[in-house]
Enzyme design. Sequence first.
Site, short mmCIF file in Angstrom:
data_model
loop_
_atom_site.label_atom_id
_atom_site.label_comp_id
_atom_site.label_asym_id
_atom_site.label_seq_id
_atom_site.Cartn_x
_atom_site.Cartn_y
_atom_site.Cartn_z
N SER A 80 -16.13 7.01 39.79
CA SER A 80 -16.98 7.17 38.83
C SER A 80 -17.01 6.04 37.84
O SER A 80 -16.25 5.12 38.07
CB SER A 80 -16.40 8.61 37.82
OG SER A 80 -15.20 8.30 37.20
N LYS A 81 -17.84 6.05 36.67
CA LYS A 81 -17.89 4.79 36.12
C LYS A 81 -16.79 4.56 35.44
O LYS A 81 -16.44 3.36 34.92
CB LYS A 81 -19.18 4.94 35.09
CG LYS A 81 -20.68 5.10 35.65
CD LYS A 81 -21.69 5.07 34.63
CE LYS A 81 -23.00 4.93 35.32
NZ LYS A 81 -24.20 5.02 34.15
#
Length: 501
Positions: A269-270
């Site tokens: 994920s980010k």
Amino acid sequence: MASASVTNSATDLGTSDRKPAVVTRFAPSPTGFLHIGGARTALFNWLFARHHGGTYLLRIEDTDRARSTEPAIAAIFDGLSWLELDGDEPPVFQFARSTRHAEVAHRLLAAGHAYRCYLTQEELAERRAAAQAERRPFRIESEWRDADPATWPADLPYVIRVKAPREGETVIDDLVQGPITVSNREIDDFVILRGDGTPTYMLAVVVDDHDMGVTHVIRGDDHINNAFRQLVVIRAMHTIEQADGTGAWPDPAYAHIPLIHGADGAKLSKRHGALGVDAYRDELGLLPEAVVNYLLRLGWGHGDEEFIARDQAVAWFDIADVNKGAARFDLKKLLNLNGHYIRQADDARLAGEVAQRLNLAGASALALLTTAMPVLKVRAADLNELAAGARFLFAVRPITPDDKAAALLTDDSRALLGAAHGALTAAPEWTAEALEAAIKALAADLGLGLGKLAQPLRAALTGQTTSPGIYDVLVLLGRDEALARIGDQAIGDQHTGAVTG
């Protein structure tokens, strides 16, 4: 499973005469940026094609018209170009080929490998709810599958479903995962043409891969289930073309790459650094060769080799050596790798990158940056750090020290700057050797360690507490500029008796 060559009947793609041993493709959907996982998939396709002397193609799967955007398409092309993963031929846009996809659907229909299905959305929803209530898997069981075409209503909406096999099993000898087997009872009669006449993803992918001559489908392992469904269409079309003598639809070889996880093992994920490729370039200041080297080693490796040049990667790469387990993305390792490539990079190239980040133009600025690069790049892990380290070269007097540097400029240190100003003014020549000798002699005269002089000098010359070696800084700034900056911060020159600043 794969055929070594492909007979391609789609002359609109201009590939009818091309029969290389290997054709791969990267087929992103333009609904967002080119993410790091997609970049690795593109790289593996590119490397596999290059290793086998084949062809690497691009396809933009833009059939989702509501979410596909021109900026996303531009970002994908920009990211691929930066990584030097452009296709060997102009890209194919899937939506533009909708007529061709529909043609194949109707050919399957006419040959009895597909059927018109008149089940409504309400009927499907009721059957799905019943399956859930009975806690059993929902499978499409359409009464229209075996209906006589003569009974098909002419005035009701319908979709076209492919007839999936009901008996036996399908085996894919995946080049990464190994043999994978699925019972054919698990495969639905999925829709290939919607009620409005537009093709579904499952049909479009199969037709495009065939028409583009793709021999090896290398993609994320989240597509494994899709492969079994797509083989239904491929094998039905192969049967049709073999029967009427028009050609063949060979199975492609499949290689499903494990997805990338974060360093903690969770889905990437980010927060793990899952950014668009453009962010790695613009926000993190990474070099493309560092990103390529890092992506190459995410799930693949060659012994203990850490730094692998692109030509060496082409020679060594084999898709069979890709790990079956998920790779773990570690941003710190990527940054460390980038530092290596910064130090190896051409100085003029780095100067151009830094000039862009500092909004500098002109031959003199580039020349100064190029000259400074050997001493600047040894301390930088990325282009942003490199630009920050070079900023002092272009500061306008009087420079404003940052907080840490300002704290070093006490009255005592300003007096030392005055002494240093005199010593440097008297240096016989403006070279690193002569300036070092002058500062060392001054330190000995004053009974000080070199650090006591170097720290205020660095603060006065650069406005920072970190920089290249102080003698390199003096030479890069030049005699007049360096002495003027020292003079701006100095009080009473103890070495010569002059007053400066």
